[in-house]
Structures are given as C-alpha cells and as structure tokens.
Scaffold this motif. Structure first.
Motif, PDB file in Angstrom:
ATOM      1  N   TRP A  99       0.822  -1.214   0.000  1.00 15.14           N
ATOM      2  CA  TRP A  99       0.000   0.000   0.000  1.00 15.14           C
ATOM      3  C   TRP A  99       0.855   1.264   0.000  1.00 15.14           C
ATOM      4  O   TRP A  99       0.425   2.326  -0.482  1.00 15.14           O
ATOM      5  CB  TRP A  99      -0.947   0.018   1.207  1.00 15.14           C
ATOM      6  CG  TRP A  99      -0.280   0.119   2.545  1.00 15.14           C
ATOM      7  CD1 TRP A  99       0.123  -0.893   3.357  1.00 15.14           C
ATOM      8  CD2 TRP A  99       0.059   1.338   3.229  1.00 15.14           C
ATOM      9  NE1 TRP A  99       0.687  -0.403   4.510  1.00 15.14           N
ATOM     10  CE2 TRP A  99       0.664   0.961   4.457  1.00 15.14           C
ATOM     11  CE3 TRP A  99      -0.088   2.689   2.937  1.00 15.14           C
ATOM     12  CZ2 TRP A  99       1.123   1.898   5.372  1.00 15.14           C
ATOM     13  CZ3 TRP A  99       0.379   3.631   3.855  1.00 15.14           C
ATOM     14  CH2 TRP A  99       0.975   3.232   5.057  1.00 15.14           C
TER      15      TRP A  99
ATOM     16  N   SER B 183      -1.541   1.368   7.694  1.00  9.89           N
ATOM     17  CA  SER B 183      -2.315   1.473   6.461  1.00  9.89           C
ATOM     18  C   SER B 183      -3.596   2.274   6.656  1.00  9.89           C
ATOM     19  O   SER B 183      -4.144   2.819   5.701  1.00  9.89           O
ATOM     20  CB  SER B 183      -2.652   0.089   5.913  1.00  9.89           C
ATOM     21  OG  SER B 183      -3.415  -0.654   6.845  1.00  9.89           O
ATOM     22  N   SER B 184      -4.061   2.377   7.890  1.00  8.31           N
ATOM     23  CA  SER B 184      -5.281   3.138   8.160  1.00  8.31           C
ATOM     24  C   SER B 184      -5.094   4.619   7.813  1.00  8.31           C
ATOM     25  O   SER B 184      -6.056   5.303   7.439  1.00  8.31           O
ATOM     26  CB  SER B 184      -5.695   2.994   9.625  1.00  8.31           C
ATOM     27  OG  SER B 184      -4.664   3.427  10.489  1.00  8.31           O
TER      28      SER B 184
ATOM     29  N   ASN C 247      -5.774   4.751   4.155  1.00 10.10           N
ATOM     30  CA  ASN C 247      -7.190   4.539   3.873  1.00 10.10           C
ATOM     31  C   ASN C 247      -7.998   5.807   4.126  1.00 10.10           C
ATOM     32  O   ASN C 247      -8.904   6.147   3.360  1.00 10.10           O
ATOM     33  CB  ASN C 247      -7.740   3.393   4.732  1.00 10.10           C
ATOM     34  CG  ASN C 247      -7.145   2.050   4.358  1.00 10.10           C
ATOM     35  OD1 ASN C 247      -6.708   1.849   3.223  1.00 10.10           O
ATOM     36  ND2 ASN C 247      -7.113   1.126   5.304  1.00 10.10           N
TER      37      ASN C 247
ATOM     38  N   ASP D 212      -9.727   8.156   0.945  1.00 10.24           N
ATOM     39  CA  ASP D 212     -11.181   8.352   0.937  1.00 10.24           C
ATOM     40  C   ASP D 212     -11.561   9.828   0.979  1.00 10.24           C
ATOM     41  O   ASP D 212     -12.548  10.239   0.366  1.00 10.24           O
ATOM     42  CB  ASP D 212     -11.826   7.633   2.124  1.00 10.24           C
ATOM     43  CG  ASP D 212     -11.887   6.125   1.937  1.00 10.24           C
ATOM     44  OD1 ASP D 212     -11.778   5.671   0.777  1.00 10.24           O
ATOM     45  OD2 ASP D 212     -12.027   5.399   2.946  1.00 10.24           O
TER      46      ASP D 212
END
Length: 208
Positions: free
Chosen positions: A129, A178-179, A182, A186
């Motif tokens: 990612w 990785s959050s 994310n 978004d």
C-alpha cells in the motif's frame, strides 16, 4: 315463551358477532394504514441518511488542514478545493515530446514517465500500500501543480519524485499504519482525482 327468548338471544348474539367482525376488519385496515405510514417514514429516514452522508463528504473535503501535518500539501489542497468541479476553459499548446533515446516510455503529453524510486517501492503484501500511496500522492501533486501554474511543461507534468518526499513522510505513509492511507485516499484523493484529470485534459489537450 322460552323458545322465543332463546330465538331472541340467538339473534342478538349473531348481531354482536357481525359487529365484532366489522370491528376486526376496521382494525385490520387501520393496522395496514399504520404499516404503510411506517414504511413511508423509513423511506424518508433513508433519504435523510443519504443526504447526511453527502453533506459529511463535502465537509470532509472542505475541512481545515492540519498545517504541521500537511506542510506543502496544504497549499496545494487549498487550490484544489477552489478548482475541482469547474474544468479549466483555457487550452495550452501540447508540449513537444522530450524523449531520451534510451528510454522511449512517454505519456500522452509526450513527457518521459519517471519510474518510482526504489525507496518508495515496496514488494511485500504488508507494505504494498505504501507504493500505491506514493503513486496517488504523485498524481495529485503533478495534476494540481499543472492546474495551479497553468503549465503543461514536462517538468510540471512529470516532476522528479522528490517533490512528494516531505508530504509522504508527514502524511504517515513512510512509517505509519495502512489506516492513515485509507483515511487519506477516501477524503483527499477519490473526491478530487477525476476532476483533476479532466481539467488537465482541457488544459493540455490529453489525458493518460
């Protein structure tokens, strides 16, 4: 006499049963009307929730940016907020290809595609990612800078990857979870990237 009284009682009971049956029908009709009203209310609630989600998306897009965390990305994002949604009507001459004879990999605008540097390339499943985050941040930067400066130069459309280094670090893509990616993708990437590409197409006459 007794027989007449029994007949009368039977008639009265029949009348009562008929009235009771009519009452049950009215009650059933009322219940159906109530159910219909409940369904309409649920539909209204769902529409309200959809509207609330759209408003929340807009608030996130226009929300203030943490200066310490976003550094130069904040300046670019402020510009993007004012730009996205209205494609530029100005057209610039498409740049002539500037191609290294040893590397003929060029984009639609005739600019040499610079490969992602090794330190921003991750091959393991756990960290893949981070490479994707670098690609997306690079696209946001080059498209946004092209529109902000009204430039179709290859130095703008395909800058050196070092232009994202500080933001890559400050956004937490280098060492964070990785959050963090994310959340960023978004809120800050998907809502604007299509508008940016369309606007660069109008400005420079092509799109990748």
């Amino acid at each position: 006499m007794a027989m007449k009284l029994m007949d009368f009682a039977t008639d009265q009971q029949g009348t009562g049963n008929t009235r009771h049956g009519a009452g049950n029908k009215e009650h059933g009709t009322f219940n159906r009307q109530q159910e219909t009203g409940n369904r309409k209310q649920e539909t209204g609630n769902r529409k309200q929730e959809t509207g609330n989600r759209k408003q929340e998306t807009l608030r996130n897009l226009y929300r203030p940016v943490n200066i310490q965390r976003r550094s130069s990305y904040m300046i670019l994002k402020i510009f993007l907020i004012g730009f996205v949604g209205a494609a530029s009507t100005a057209f610039a001459e498409v740049p002539q290809p500037q191609v290294n004879q040893e590397d003929l990999t060029v984009d639609r605008f005739g600019c040499q595609i610079l490969q992602r540097p090794e330190h921003l390339t991750f091959t393991t499943f756990r960290d893949a990612w981070r490479s994707i985050a670098a690609d997306k941040l690079y696209d946001i930067h080059r498209y946004g800078t092209s529109l902000k400066d009204q430039s179709c130069d290859c130095a703008t459309l395909r800058p050196d990857w070092s232009v994202i280094e500080d933001d890559y670090q400050s956004l937490g893509f280098a060492a964070g979870e990785s959050s963090t990616y994310n959340e960023w993708v978004d809120i800050d990437y998907f809502p604007v990237i299509s508008g940016l590409r369309d606007a660069v197409q109008n400005l420079c006459g092509g799109i990748e």
